[in-house]
Design a protein around this motif. Structure first.
Motif, PDB file in Angstrom:
ATOM      1  N   VAL B  82       0.847  -1.190   0.000  1.00  0.00           N
ATOM      2  CA  VAL B  82       0.000   0.000   0.000  1.00  0.00           C
ATOM      3  C   VAL B  82       0.888   1.247   0.000  1.00  0.00           C
ATOM      4  N   VAL B  83       0.631   2.168  -0.932  1.00  0.00           N
ATOM      5  CA  VAL B  83       1.294   3.470  -0.891  1.00  0.00           C
ATOM      6  C   VAL B  83       0.200   4.532  -0.928  1.00  0.00           C
ATOM      7  N   ALA B  84       0.290   5.496  -0.012  1.00  0.00           N
ATOM      8  CA  ALA B  84      -0.732   6.552   0.074  1.00  0.00           C
ATOM      9  C   ALA B  84      -0.019   7.897   0.051  1.00  0.00           C
ATOM     10  N   THR B  85      -0.317   8.699  -0.942  1.00  0.00           N
ATOM     11  CA  THR B  85       0.426   9.952  -1.125  1.00  0.00           C
ATOM     12  C   THR B  85      -0.398  11.168  -0.689  1.00  0.00           C
ATOM     13  N   LEU B  86       0.285  12.021   0.086  1.00  0.00           N
ATOM     14  CA  LEU B  86      -0.277  13.323   0.420  1.00  0.00           C
ATOM     15  C   LEU B  86       0.415  14.319  -0.505  1.00  0.00           C
ATOM     16  N   LYS B  87      -0.303  14.698  -1.519  1.00  0.00           N
ATOM     17  CA  LYS B  87       0.267  15.560  -2.551  1.00  0.00           C
ATOM     18  C   LYS B  87       0.620  16.936  -1.975  1.00  0.00           C
ATOM     19  N   GLY B  88       1.817  17.412  -2.271  1.00  0.00           N
ATOM     20  CA  GLY B  88       2.208  18.750  -1.829  1.00  0.00           C
ATOM     21  C   GLY B  88       1.751  19.819  -2.836  1.00  0.00           C
ATOM     22  N   THR B  89       1.881  21.092  -2.426  1.00  0.00           N
ATOM     23  CA  THR B  89       1.457  22.175  -3.329  1.00  0.00           C
ATOM     24  C   THR B  89       2.513  22.484  -4.361  1.00  0.00           C
ATOM     25  N   GLY B  90       3.700  21.890  -4.198  1.00  0.00           N
ATOM     26  CA  GLY B  90       4.768  22.077  -5.175  1.00  0.00           C
ATOM     27  C   GLY B  90       5.893  22.930  -4.624  1.00  0.00           C
ATOM     28  N   GLY B  91       7.109  22.669  -5.162  1.00  0.00           N
ATOM     29  CA  GLY B  91       8.258  23.484  -4.776  1.00  0.00           C
ATOM     30  C   GLY B  91       9.006  23.014  -3.541  1.00  0.00           C
ATOM     31  N   GLY B  92       8.509  21.904  -2.907  1.00  0.00           N
ATOM     32  CA  GLY B  92       9.194  21.409  -1.706  1.00  0.00           C
ATOM     33  C   GLY B  92       9.866  20.073  -1.945  1.00  0.00           C
ATOM     34  N   LYS B  93      10.603  19.636  -0.938  1.00  0.00           N
ATOM     35  CA  LYS B  93      11.252  18.346  -1.054  1.00  0.00           C
ATOM     36  C   LYS B  93      10.268  17.236  -0.679  1.00  0.00           C
ATOM     37  N   SER B  94      10.391  16.129  -1.381  1.00  0.00           N
ATOM     38  CA  SER B  94       9.480  15.001  -1.102  1.00  0.00           C
ATOM     39  C   SER B  94      10.064  14.106   0.000  1.00  0.00           C
ATOM     40  N   LEU B  95       9.164  13.387   0.664  1.00  0.00           N
ATOM     41  CA  LEU B  95       9.568  12.545   1.800  1.00  0.00           C
ATOM     42  C   LEU B  95       8.797  11.220   1.777  1.00  0.00           C
ATOM     43  N   ILE B  96       9.543  10.132   1.813  1.00  0.00           N
ATOM     44  CA  ILE B  96       8.903   8.816   1.972  1.00  0.00           C
ATOM     45  C   ILE B  96       8.848   8.476   3.448  1.00  0.00           C
ATOM     46  N   LEU B  97       7.694   8.005   3.898  1.00  0.00           N
ATOM     47  CA  LEU B  97       7.534   7.490   5.261  1.00  0.00           C
ATOM     48  C   LEU B  97       7.236   6.002   5.112  1.00  0.00           C
ATOM     49  N   ASN B  98       8.193   5.177   5.485  1.00  0.00           N
ATOM     50  CA  ASN B  98       8.088   3.748   5.167  1.00  0.00           C
ATOM     51  C   ASN B  98       7.969   2.886   6.413  1.00  0.00           C
ATOM     52  N   GLY B  99       6.921   2.064   6.432  1.00  0.00           N
ATOM     53  CA  GLY B  99       6.776   1.085   7.516  1.00  0.00           C
ATOM     54  C   GLY B  99       6.416  -0.263   6.926  1.00  0.00           C
ATOM     55  N   HIS B 100       6.895  -1.332   7.547  1.00  0.00           N
ATOM     56  CA  HIS B 100       6.495  -2.647   7.033  1.00  0.00           C
ATOM     57  C   HIS B 100       5.382  -3.221   7.887  1.00  0.00           C
ATOM     58  N   ILE B 101       4.486  -3.915   7.225  1.00  0.00           N
ATOM     59  CA  ILE B 101       3.304  -4.446   7.919  1.00  0.00           C
ATOM     60  C   ILE B 101       3.519  -5.890   8.379  1.00  0.00           C
ATOM     61  N   ASP B 102       4.493  -6.584   7.773  1.00  0.00           N
ATOM     62  CA  ASP B 102       4.717  -7.989   8.154  1.00  0.00           C
ATOM     63  C   ASP B 102       5.386  -8.065   9.516  1.00  0.00           C
ATOM     64  N   VAL B 103       5.029  -9.102  10.263  1.00  0.00           N
ATOM     65  CA  VAL B 103       5.629  -9.339  11.579  1.00  0.00           C
ATOM     66  C   VAL B 103       6.219 -10.755  11.582  1.00  0.00           C
ATOM     67  N   VAL B 104       7.184 -10.989  12.455  1.00  0.00           N
ATOM     68  CA  VAL B 104       7.749 -12.342  12.552  1.00  0.00           C
ATOM     69  C   VAL B 104       6.780 -13.240  13.329  1.00  0.00           C
ATOM     70  N   PRO B 105       6.887 -14.547  13.158  1.00  0.00           N
ATOM     71  CA  PRO B 105       5.968 -15.452  13.867  1.00  0.00           C
ATOM     72  C   PRO B 105       6.078 -15.265  15.380  1.00  0.00           C
TER      73      PRO B 105
END
Lengths: 421, 421
Positions: B82-105
């Motif tokens: 799943v990727v969900a983008t909050l679109k900026g108004t433009g002219g700024g630096k982009s940022l990825i916020l990454n989390g994993h949903i899988d867990v170990v047993p």
């Protein structure tokens, strides 16, 4: 024609029948828990020979409570022990002829060149699981008895043939026979000695050692304690203990054996995930016991070794490795080399093979330990087949050796039990 | 009330809702192959926030053929990225916020004090598999985004929130996102760093080493070659290699870490029968890779070490141990400490916590390796929760840290992406 010549001739004339009997026994694969069909072949043979049969299911209270009992098998029903007695005319020494009917599992069938229970014959060898260990030897016993019966030779002493279960797992079958009253003045066990005489046998027992660690993520493995690393300390100590124990062995019978009483590390399991620090390691193995050694004192020596290993490491000091004695357990055997049964077998060997037999100590335990230590019956282990083939893929036995052993054992029976002329 | 004060206030006012979201995510246990229901919670949340959603099943050709692809999973269907983008108004630096949903047993449920997927709350801690690794961090991300959206703050640069699968097994989820085109000027991954900043991350890869022996009966063990003994030679060499590799690490970020790049022996299996000599031993483990090291050169070093082990022993010389690289594989991460993203995060931390953050190198690999090495996106790993709790029984996270991290990340988002006044 003297008796020896007659036996030789009878064995030659009955070579095909004897070979077929061995083939049948191998084809009735008798892995633990499935011994009944092979025992049925034995029973049929003994019945035809007119022997007095005793067929019973082992596992009663007296057996299970005996200190030498060793088995993790819960149910012995349907897979009987067989004892068949050739009654003597009296006044002679009695002789037990003991063979086990159980065979070890065949392992991966793909590793075998042919079906492991084929009984296939090629170049004078009969192939299959159990051919060497020890249905070949059992057939030598049956042929020796049949020759004597068919040739009308009357023995003075009783000959007690035994086809027992559970040898490969600790000897509960032979122990049951001893407790049922089957003891004698002597016994021959035709395990595959490569036609050597083994008056002494290495005993053995299985151990399981549990070594603790503490789990952690592999990336920060210093936050945990790796059970495999700690197990390595323990295994190194066991290697040292093996050296020490074997330096003490001075018996010349062992002079040609590199490690008379090995400590075999047969198994290790530890860890579940490559990137985790494993928190437990389990080592399993087999400790050889010297012919003149008590099982208990060997146990104590290994336990003491673990204590010393624990002292050498701060973690192990607080988390000492634990030993359990489980599964297989075979008493050692220790007959003097000049015992009359040794003399009789040596002379019979020389009469057949024209040379003196090699005399050695066996590198493995047999049911001889139980027969001698619990049943007070002097035992020599002597039989056809080579140890290396036993338990291996493509197990085989030389048919010539099966018949040579039959001839030697028949002569020994006459000499030991005495003949009524 | 300035923007920071508003965010703080919003987070306080929405503490219960945020906590409930984390609880829901933990309750939807998302062990490998069962990520869909937890992803559904994420999707619902992002939809309500009005984010532009991209939901897709990974596993297409381009991914599987990529050199950084590492997964033994055959089927990714039904468990989307799943990727969900909050679109900026433009002219700024982009940022990825990454989390994993899988867990170990969860391991043995009996070792847990409560149901491993309870989401139980006690003393300000939320318990359950995945709470720390890393659903807590993911909730920090979502809360930071929600605060900014709800407070009407308009960012210039895009914020790309990612909830990926497969991090625990080698990062195929993040790799798929990179290959789909998701790269940015910077990325934050809120793995449990205990609120420290990790500009560098240890990479790692799994290895399997097969050591051959030759089987024999334990009583004549000298006729065989014990694979466990030979494996001990190999493992001792691996211990030496670990020492050598770590002596080379001079980065002050690692000064407090006892073993910056460990070689963890996680698993050994050998032998099937206590009284047989085992003919094969299989060792599995995890090799740490330094931030500035190439995976290939680390591989070669271990393979060279095996060659040296082989040279030290006559048997191994003829039967050299074989290495395979299988399963998990995480690229290291290596961001300069004075990178603007580090500055922004440090200042945000100080604004919230009133002190400078600790800066360290992570002892484990994260998806940051793929984002930076494959996606050319500068990554800082920073998040709530303690490493020790991850993968362990009774995994938990401090709720205060989840909200503190949300506040810090919200400030960093504003600073990094820029605000339209």
């Amino acid at each position: 024609m003297n008796a020896h010549a007659k036996i030789k001739y009878w064995l030659e004339e009955n070579r095909q029948r004897g070979t077929r009997l061995l083939q049948q026994l191998v084809q009735e694969g008798s892995i633990r828990g499935n011994e009944s069909s092979a025992q049925a072949v034995i029973i049929e043979k003994c019945r035809k020979l007119g022997l007095s049969l005793d067929i019973w299911e082992i596992g009663k209270d007296q057996l299970i409570k005996h200190p030498a009992f060793c088995s993790d098998r819960k149910d012995f029903s349907g897979n009987p022990n067989v004892v068949a007695t050739l009654k003597g005319t009296g006044g002679g020494k009695s002789l037990i002829l003991n063979g086990h009917i159980d065979v070890v599992p065949e392992g991966d069938r793909n590793d075998w060149d042919h079906d492991p229970f084929s009984g296939r014959i090629e170049d004078g060898k009969l192939f299959g699981r159990g051919s060497t260990d020890m249905k070949g030897g059992t057939v030598s016993l049956l042929l020796a008895m049949e020759a004597i019966i068919m040739l009308g030779i009357k023995l003075k002493g009783d000959v007690i043939f035994q086809s027992v279960i559970e040898e490969e797992s600790g000897g509960a079958g032979t122990l049951a026979a001893v407790l049922r009253g089957y003891t004698a003045d002597g016994a021959i066990i035709p395990e595959p000695t490569n036609m050597k005489l083994f008056p002494k046998q290495q005993g053995s027992m299985w151990f399981r050692i549990t070594v603790k660690g503490r789990s952690a993520h592999g990336g920060t493995r210093y936050e945990g304690v790796n059970a495999i690393e700690k197990a390595m300390i323990v295994m190194t100590k066991l290697q040292e203990l093996e050296k020490l124990r074997n330096l003490r062995i001075e018996d010349p019978l062992y002079s040609k054996i590199p490690i008379p009483i090995p400590i075999n590390i047969g198994k290790i399991n530890s860890g579940e995930w490559p990137s985790s620090v494993p928190d437990i390691a389990v080592i399993e193995g087999r400790m050889g016991v010297a012919p003149d050694e008590e099982m208990k004192s060997a146990e104590k020596e290994l336990e003491q070794c673990l204590k010393e290993a624990a002292q050498s490491d701060n973690w192990l000091k607080k988390n000492p490795p634990q030993a359990e004695w489980f599964g297989g357990r075979w008493l050692p055997g220790d007959l003097e080399q000049d015992h009359p049964l040794m003399t009789v077998l040596s002379e019979s060997f020389e009469a057949v093979k024209g040379k003196q037999p090699a005399v050695e100590a066996s590198p493995w335990g047999t049911d001889g330990g139980i027969l001698s230590k619990v049943g007070n019956t002097p035992v020599v282990v002597f039989g056809p087949g080579v140890t290396e083939a036993a338990h291996d893929v493509n197990e085989y036995i030389s048919l010539q050796e099966v018949f040579d052993a039959a001839e030697i054992i028949a002569l020994a029976m006459m000499e030991w039990c005495g003949i009524n002329q």
